[in-house]
Every structure is written in structure tokens, then in C-alpha cells.
Design a protein around this motif. Sequence first.
Motif, PDB file in Angstrom:
ATOM      1  N   ARG A  88       0.912  -1.294   0.094  1.00  6.62           N
ATOM      2  CA  ARG A  88      -0.126   0.108   0.069  1.00  6.62           C
ATOM      3  C   ARG A  88       0.930   1.274   0.039  1.00  6.62           C
ATOM      4  N   VAL A  95       2.927   2.077   2.512  1.00  9.36           N
ATOM      5  CA  VAL A  95       3.364   2.558   3.782  1.00  9.36           C
ATOM      6  C   VAL A  95       4.540   2.013   4.318  1.00  9.36           C
ATOM      7  N   ASP A 105      -3.969   9.232   5.236  1.00  6.96           N
ATOM      8  CA  ASP A 105      -3.478   9.223   6.747  1.00  6.96           C
ATOM      9  C   ASP A 105      -2.676   7.861   7.111  1.00  6.96           C
ATOM     10  N   GLU A 106      -2.899   6.883   6.596  1.00  7.30           N
ATOM     11  CA  GLU A 106      -2.251   5.722   6.805  1.00  7.30           C
ATOM     12  C   GLU A 106      -0.669   5.875   6.287  1.00  7.30           C
ATOM     13  N   HIS A 107      -0.326   6.672   5.464  1.00  6.63           N
ATOM     14  CA  HIS A 107       1.000   7.004   5.187  1.00  6.63           C
ATOM     15  C   HIS A 107       1.643   7.738   6.134  1.00  6.63           C
ATOM     16  N   ARG A 144       0.696   8.188   9.143  1.00  8.13           N
ATOM     17  CA  ARG A 144       1.219   7.483  10.573  1.00  8.13           C
ATOM     18  C   ARG A 144       2.322   6.652  10.351  1.00  8.13           C
TER      19      ARG A 144
END
Length: 386
Positions: A39, A41, A82-84, A86
Motif C-alpha cells: 500500500r 506504507v 492518513d495511513e501513510h 501514520r
Amino acid sequence: MTNSTPSAAGLLHPYQRGGLALPNRIVMAPMTRFRADERGVPLPIVADYYAQRASAGLIVTEGIWPSRRGQSGWRMPGLEDDEHVRGWRVVTEAVHAAGGRIFAQLMHAGRNSHPLSRIDGQLPLGPSAVPVPGPVHTRLGKRAPVTPGVMTTEDIRQAVADHVTAARNAVRAGFDGVELHGANSYLIHQFLADNTNLRTDAYGGSTANRVRFPLEVVRAVAEAIGASRTALRLSPGNPQFGMVEADPAPVYRALVAALDELDLAYLHVTDNDRYPALADLRPRWHGTLIANVGENGDPTSRQAGERVLASGRADLVSYGRLFIANPDLPRRFAVGAPLAEIDPAHLYTHGARGYTDYPALPAAGLAASTTDPADAAVAGVAAGSA
């Protein structure tokens, strides 16, 4: 007044200007390492990797895609959501806890991609329908390159907006600033180069039109997060990935003249034999200049970096490959320690081997072998912060 006069300060001396307050003049250059998940991340080991190298005056991350529309390669990191944010916050907190400073490099692929390398599976877009030469890496192995679609005016506006969003995300993630990737054949460079920009509209043809997109991106990001947290990397005349710039000087002189008015954090410039960009552009740039003199050649030695600073062509020098196997590179320079070699078999794999398993010097290895008191003092500071 210019900053092109030689400086007595060497690589291990502190540097301060504007928002930059650095303990030394050694910058860790951006290097793709493929340690993100599918993804985009960053994996937990990415925090360890950058924290191990926090004794650099400044760290510039690997290229991070600003949106999936600009994704270059599979398992390369992003800063889209937002996942990135974090995931990257874990990295910046680790670097700051180790005493370091870190900028995120935002890298939009433009034509430098393939549907099999992208989360969205879409055809990449570039300034013109000019494919990358030779096979490209994808998640299923090497494939023939695809011909990119041509960016419309709306696509260009979207790319600017994507950079702004990613820059704001970088600030939310705790980065000290962002470096926009305008070099090494990626999107901004594609608008500047002869063979990848065949447009006849407001973004192609004349020098003024070729620099339009780079300036729009830089100005928009600087307005969003502040000029003191915005930087740009350029590689005038760099032929990587089939780029052609027959006469780089007029284009880059015009671009730097316009950038000079913005009071950016820094300009990061790679040099080459055919067009001596540092010598030509330094008198036209009044802010902080980072030099990279190892592109497409041997890794930059300490001596080569010192010569660049002594010549007045730059304020800071970026090091890439030496930082991979030498996480404590400033300490090794300070005490004259041997430099470790890269494990090439694990350079672009996805685990800790060949990434976070390179050891730092033991404390006993810090007995200064230099006669320069400033170097010895820097060695002591670095030992205490490693």
C-alpha cells in the motif's frame, strides 16, 4: 551579493541559515530502497534505518510518491493518505529522538512507471507520449515499457495539487520539510528536458514554458507549508533513463533565477562533466546549495566533498551510497575509519538484511585519528548522539 566565495568550513563543521541548523555539512542523499508494503506504507524497519543515520547533518528520504497517480514502483512509499502519514510519523519520531533532521523527497513518476507497478493499475502520464527506453521493473518482473498518456492541462493542475497535499501530509507526519524531486528523469525533470517535453502549449517549447510546471509546483508547495520548509533537487543534463538536454544552461539559469526570489530551504544540484551545473548556477543562487558530485560515477569521497566546499560551489554535500553501509558516516570521516562495503544482493529486497544490519563503529573506534580539533570535537558529539 552571491554565496560563491570559498568557505573555510569543512564537512564536519556546523551550518546554519534560515530554518536549517545542522551539526555538520554532510547530507544523506535520497535513495530508493523498496521497504514499503504493497500500500506504500513504510515498514517498521524504515524507522530503524533512518534513525541509524541521524548523525547526518540532514537526511533526505527516498523518493515518496505524492499520489497513486504519480507512483513509480511497487513497494515504494507514498504520502497520499492518513495511513501513510501514520507510517512516516514513526520514522520522523525515531529520527528526531536520535537527534536528526529529515526532509521528505516527493517524487512524482510521470512517465517513469508501468501499470504493473501501480496500485491503481493505470497507464502513467507524462508531458508527452515518449516511453522510457528499455525494460522496466514491475511487481511481476521486467516488462517492456509502455507509452505514457499525455497530461492534459487538468492533469497538470492535479499533479500540482497532489504535491501540495503530500507536502501538507509530510508536515503532519513530522518531517522538517520537503524536497521536490526535479531531477533524475522524474516528472518535473520531464517538463524541463528536450526529448520528454514535445508540447506546443503553455508548458512546452520556449524556455519560459518549460520551467512553468516546475515553478508552479514549487510555488504552490511553498505557499502551503512555507518556503523555509520547501526545497528542490535538480540534475541539469543528467542522461539517466534516456533523458536528453542538449543545452541545459539557458533552461536552468531561467529556472534558478525565478527560484532565487522564493527564499527556499535549499537547492540540491547534481553536477556532471558535460555541463558544470554547480559552477554555472551557484552565482545565480543566493540561498543554501547542496551539491551532489557522485551521480553516475564513483561514490563521493570525503576529500571530494571537502574540495566542493572549499571551492565555494556549495554549502553542503550530499552522500548516497556511502550511507547505505556506513550508518555513522560523519563519525567515520571524523576519525578516519575504514568504510564498509554495500551488500549488493540485498540492496533492493524488502527485509532488514542489507538495510539495517550494517554496524556502526564501536565506541572504542572513536579515538580521533585526525589533527583537526574541530573534527575531533564533531566526532565526540556524534558519538554521544548515535
